[in-house]
Design a protein around this motif. Structure first.
Motif, PDB file in Angstrom:
ATOM      1  N   PHE A  14      34.515  36.945  42.311  1.00 53.40           N
ATOM      2  CA  PHE A  14      34.723  36.887  43.757  1.00 53.40           C
ATOM      3  C   PHE A  14      34.926  38.324  44.219  1.00 53.40           C
ATOM      4  O   PHE A  14      35.912  38.954  43.868  1.00 53.40           O
ATOM      5  CB  PHE A  14      35.934  36.024  44.105  1.00 53.40           C
ATOM      6  N   PHE A  15      33.948  38.864  44.930  1.00 53.24           N
ATOM      7  CA  PHE A  15      33.927  40.294  45.260  1.00 53.24           C
ATOM      8  C   PHE A  15      34.056  41.130  43.990  1.00 53.24           C
ATOM      9  O   PHE A  15      34.731  42.153  43.963  1.00 53.24           O
ATOM     10  CB  PHE A  15      35.021  40.653  46.264  1.00 53.24           C
ATOM     11  N   GLY A  16      33.415  40.669  42.919  1.00 57.95           N
ATOM     12  CA  GLY A  16      33.380  41.416  41.675  1.00 57.95           C
ATOM     13  C   GLY A  16      34.605  41.266  40.797  1.00 57.95           C
ATOM     14  O   GLY A  16      34.663  41.855  39.710  1.00 57.95           O
ATOM     15  N   VAL A  17      35.579  40.463  41.218  1.00 54.08           N
ATOM     16  CA  VAL A  17      36.826  40.280  40.468  1.00 54.08           C
ATOM     17  C   VAL A  17      36.862  38.849  39.923  1.00 54.08           C
ATOM     18  O   VAL A  17      36.617  37.903  40.684  1.00 54.08           O
ATOM     19  CB  VAL A  17      38.055  40.531  41.368  1.00 54.08           C
ATOM     20  N   PRO A  18      37.169  38.659  38.640  1.00 53.08           N
ATOM     21  CA  PRO A  18      37.235  37.296  38.103  1.00 53.08           C
ATOM     22  C   PRO A  18      38.284  36.462  38.845  1.00 53.08           C
ATOM     23  O   PRO A  18      39.446  36.857  38.938  1.00 53.08           O
ATOM     24  CB  PRO A  18      37.630  37.495  36.633  1.00 53.08           C
ATOM     25  N   ALA A  19      37.874  35.324  39.370  1.00 50.83           N
ATOM     26  CA  ALA A  19      38.772  34.463  40.136  1.00 50.83           C
ATOM     27  C   ALA A  19      38.660  33.039  39.602  1.00 50.83           C
ATOM     28  O   ALA A  19      37.550  32.527  39.405  1.00 50.83           O
ATOM     29  CB  ALA A  19      38.415  34.496  41.615  1.00 50.83           C
ATOM     30  N   TYR A  20      39.792  32.411  39.343  1.00 52.09           N
ATOM     31  CA  TYR A  20      39.799  31.035  38.875  1.00 52.09           C
ATOM     32  C   TYR A  20      39.345  30.149  40.035  1.00 52.09           C
ATOM     33  O   TYR A  20      40.013  30.058  41.071  1.00 52.09           O
ATOM     34  CB  TYR A  20      41.195  30.647  38.407  1.00 52.09           C
ATOM     35  N   THR A  21      38.191  29.505  39.880  1.00 54.29           N
ATOM     36  CA  THR A  21      37.507  28.829  40.987  1.00 54.29           C
ATOM     37  C   THR A  21      37.293  27.354  40.666  1.00 54.29           C
ATOM     38  O   THR A  21      36.946  26.993  39.547  1.00 54.29           O
ATOM     39  CB  THR A  21      36.142  29.499  41.238  1.00 54.29           C
ATOM     40  N   CYS A  54      38.986  44.163  45.981  1.00 52.39           N
ATOM     41  CA  CYS A  54      37.718  43.612  46.474  1.00 52.39           C
ATOM     42  C   CYS A  54      36.871  44.623  47.237  1.00 52.39           C
ATOM     43  O   CYS A  54      35.654  44.431  47.383  1.00 52.39           O
ATOM     44  CB  CYS A  54      37.992  42.403  47.371  1.00 52.39           C
ATOM     45  N   PHE A  55      37.479  45.702  47.718  1.00 53.82           N
ATOM     46  CA  PHE A  55      36.731  46.718  48.467  1.00 53.82           C
ATOM     47  C   PHE A  55      36.993  48.119  47.907  1.00 53.82           C
ATOM     48  O   PHE A  55      37.443  49.018  48.624  1.00 53.82           O
ATOM     49  CB  PHE A  55      37.118  46.669  49.951  1.00 53.82           C
ATOM     50  N   PRO A  56      36.699  48.323  46.614  1.00 57.08           N
ATOM     51  CA  PRO A  56      36.949  49.643  46.018  1.00 57.08           C
ATOM     52  C   PRO A  56      36.052  50.727  46.605  1.00 57.08           C
ATOM     53  O   PRO A  56      36.347  51.919  46.463  1.00 57.08           O
ATOM     54  CB  PRO A  56      36.643  49.404  44.530  1.00 57.08           C
ATOM     55  N   GLN A  57      34.964  50.305  47.262  1.00 52.89           N
ATOM     56  CA  GLN A  57      34.040  51.280  47.842  1.00 52.89           C
ATOM     57  C   GLN A  57      34.596  51.919  49.108  1.00 52.89           C
ATOM     58  O   GLN A  57      34.083  52.965  49.559  1.00 52.89           O
ATOM     59  CB  GLN A  57      32.682  50.629  48.147  1.00 52.89           C
ATOM     60  N   LEU A  58      35.633  51.321  49.696  1.00 55.79           N
ATOM     61  CA  LEU A  58      36.226  51.888  50.906  1.00 55.79           C
ATOM     62  C   LEU A  58      37.164  53.034  50.559  1.00 55.79           C
ATOM     63  O   LEU A  58      37.833  53.016  49.510  1.00 55.79           O
ATOM     64  CB  LEU A  58      37.007  50.812  51.675  1.00 55.79           C
ATOM     65  N   SER A  59      37.239  54.005  51.439  1.00 60.34           N
ATOM     66  CA  SER A  59      38.184  55.108  51.252  1.00 60.34           C
ATOM     67  C   SER A  59      39.602  54.589  51.482  1.00 60.34           C
ATOM     68  O   SER A  59      39.793  53.521  52.090  1.00 60.34           O
ATOM     69  CB  SER A  59      37.883  56.226  52.244  1.00 60.34           C
TER      70      SER A  59
END
Length: 296
Positions: A202-209, A51-56
């Motif tokens: 959900f934060f760019g990841v497919p989530a069963y909602t 969910c936070f691939p932009q973080l180091s």
């Protein structure tokens, strides 16, 4: 035996002030962070990386560590949340923001769907609303059946009505909305039934909602809001937030409505990301049917 032990630990924790309980949780969370083989650590790490691939990597580790600490706070503070008198618990709420949204929604008589993500102290959010508004809330019964009555009584002691997530419970929810009351739902629980949800980012990841909120809105015309109780530093209490839902949650197209639901959860999480329950297997179902990366 497990039920007796859990109740005993909760009663002991209820004897301690909130700052002491959170201090214990902080030490425990730091220990768990060092144990990479633990399921809770693995799932937390995987979800945050997704969910936070932009973080180091350093930033991700910092968030993972803080998340595990906050997860421990969620558990250890249950002694107070469930066993203190509800006025004593509500005294721990130091700030309430934008309750006017809920007050105005209730006054319309249309019914209100109050979405409470697994963020911060969501049990306290439910207790506060129960004490001030006619609330019917859905809950998933615990795996340990012996704890069901104990938890049920704790949640209802301020006046709310908590019903299980089955057909009877959902009928009760519809009835409450038709009466113009408030309904509480955890919007980020993964539906158990195959036809109860769809995949949405959900934060760019497919989530069963879940599609339940969409169906409730379409059939009742209820208004939708979000709420969560953010923990303040050093065990000093909680900040209860009420937020308006994204406008497109009212869309007649299920894909658009469900996407807006997830966006609303994201907006809440972004205010205090470490307090989200990242150890929950939010992505345990995968669009192609394969085993999810976060499902160990």
């Amino acid at each position: 035996m497990r039920v007796f032990f859990i109740k005993g630990v909760l009663h002991l924790l209820a004897l301690l002030p909130l700052p002491r309980v959170h201090a214990i949780a902080t030490r425990l969370g730091k220990i768990i962070f060092q144990q990479n083989q633990l399921r809770i650590t693995q799932v937390t790490r995987t979800n945050i990386q997704l969910c936070f691939p932009q973080l180091s990597p350093v930033e991700q580790d910092k968030l993972i560590k803080q998340s595990l600490i906050e997860t421990c706070k969620t558990v250890t503070e249950l002694g107070a949340v469930w066993l203190w008198s509800y006025p004593q618990v509500l005294k721990q709420i130091q700030v309430v923001s934008n309750e006017i949204y809920l007050q105005q929604a209730v006054q319309t008589g249309q019914g209100v769907i109050l979405l409470t993500p697994h963020l911060g102290a969501w049990e306290i959010a439910g207790l506060y609303v129960s004490a001030h508004y006619p609330l019917t809330a859905l809950y998933r019964p615990p795996k340990l059946i012996g704890l069901d009555n104990f938890i049920h009584q704790a949640r209802e002691r301020a006046g709310g009505c908590f019903v299980p997530t089955n057909q009877k419970g959902i009928r009760t929810v519809y009835q409450a909305l038709h009466r113009g009351q408030v309904v509480g739902i955890l919007p980020d629980q993964v539906p158990n039934e195959a036809a109860a949800g769809i995949f949405s980012p959900f934060f760019g990841v497919p989530a069963y909602t879940m599609m339940l909120v969409f169906r409730l809105v379409q059939k009742t015309g209820a208004l939708v809001l979000f709420t969560y109780a953010e923990r303040l530093s050093r065990g000093s209490g909680f900040h209860l937030h009420f937020r308006q839902a994204p406008a497109m949650i009212n869309s007649a197209q299920v894909e658009i409505s469900v996407r807006a639901l997830n966006q609303g959860v994201e907006q809440c999480v972004q205010t205090c990301p470490s307090q989200y329950q990242w150890n929950y297997k939010r992505f345990k179902r995968h669009p192609d049917g394969e085993k999810s990366k976060s499902f160990y």
